[in-house]
Design a protein around this motif. Structure first.
Motif, PDB file in Angstrom:
ATOM      1  N   LYS A 191      19.632   9.010 -19.643  1.00 41.92           N
ATOM      2  CA  LYS A 191      19.529  10.344 -19.058  1.00 41.92           C
ATOM      3  C   LYS A 191      18.560  10.345 -17.891  1.00 41.92           C
ATOM      4  O   LYS A 191      17.564   9.632 -17.908  1.00 41.92           O
ATOM      5  CB  LYS A 191      19.054  11.351 -20.107  1.00 41.92           C
ATOM      6  CG  LYS A 191      20.052  11.580 -21.192  1.00 41.92           C
ATOM      7  CD  LYS A 191      19.574  12.609 -22.172  1.00 41.92           C
ATOM      8  CE  LYS A 191      20.630  12.738 -23.253  1.00 41.92           C
ATOM      9  NZ  LYS A 191      20.119  13.139 -24.509  1.00 41.92           N
ATOM     10  N   HIS A 231      11.805   7.007 -16.584  1.00 39.11           N
ATOM     11  CA  HIS A 231      13.163   6.530 -16.863  1.00 39.11           C
ATOM     12  C   HIS A 231      13.457   6.534 -18.358  1.00 39.11           C
ATOM     13  O   HIS A 231      12.573   6.241 -19.164  1.00 39.11           O
ATOM     14  CB  HIS A 231      13.335   5.089 -16.353  1.00 39.11           C
ATOM     15  CG  HIS A 231      13.049   4.915 -14.906  1.00 39.11           C
ATOM     16  ND1 HIS A 231      13.964   5.212 -13.918  1.00 39.11           N
ATOM     17  CD2 HIS A 231      11.941   4.458 -14.263  1.00 39.11           C
ATOM     18  CE1 HIS A 231      13.428   4.944 -12.739  1.00 39.11           C
ATOM     19  NE2 HIS A 231      12.203   4.490 -12.917  1.00 39.11           N
ATOM     20  N   THR A 232      14.705   6.842 -18.703  1.00 39.10           N
ATOM     21  CA  THR A 232      15.198   6.694 -20.072  1.00 39.10           C
ATOM     22  C   THR A 232      16.439   5.802 -20.007  1.00 39.10           C
ATOM     23  O   THR A 232      16.915   5.469 -18.919  1.00 39.10           O
ATOM     24  CB  THR A 232      15.592   8.041 -20.711  1.00 39.10           C
ATOM     25  OG1 THR A 232      16.754   8.544 -20.053  1.00 39.10           O
ATOM     26  CG2 THR A 232      14.462   9.051 -20.655  1.00 39.10           C
ATOM     27  N   SER A 270      18.400   7.007 -14.839  1.00 43.18           N
ATOM     28  CA  SER A 270      18.409   6.304 -16.125  1.00 43.18           C
ATOM     29  C   SER A 270      18.581   4.811 -15.872  1.00 43.18           C
ATOM     30  O   SER A 270      19.060   4.390 -14.818  1.00 43.18           O
ATOM     31  CB  SER A 270      19.551   6.816 -17.001  1.00 43.18           C
ATOM     32  OG  SER A 270      20.801   6.385 -16.487  1.00 43.18           O
TER      33      SER A 270
END
Length: 106
Positions: A46, A42-43, A52
């Motif tokens: 994005k 995960h970011t 995300s």
């Protein structure tokens, strides 16, 4: 003319800082995300392997529900993504801290 240019640069710089601040993970959250390998999938904004953190926020889950999903993911909630492994190794207070942060994202 010069004054307008300076004001424009300052205004743009302020907006850039605001955007970057929204993408920055707080210093107390970053170590938890790394320790429990959240950032492997995960970011903030994005799609990576998983959604995300902002996309998770868009589901409007309460922090307690996010914690439940950390421990027992429900792939049906995220079609098109590979299923997440249950992360039962994350202590509840730390999972709740991460979940509360996710709910603050814009």
């Amino acid at each position: 003319m010069k004054m307008k240019l300076v004001f424009g640069v300052l205004l743009f710089s302020g907006l850039a800082l605001k955007v970057n601040a929204q993408n920055t993970i707080p210093k107390d959250i970053q170590p938890l995300l790394q320790k429990y390998t959240c950032t492997a999938c995960h970011t903030v904004d994005k799609r990576l392997v998983g959604p995300s953190f902002r996309d998770i926020r868009k589901k409007n889950y309460k922090p307690e529900k996010i914690v439940d999903l950390i421990y027992a993911p429900q792939p049906k909630n995220w079609p098109g993504y590979p299923p997440m492994a249950p992360m039962k190794n994350v202590p509840k207070p730390e999972a709740l801290k991460i979940a509360r942060w996710i709910t603050t994202l814009k």
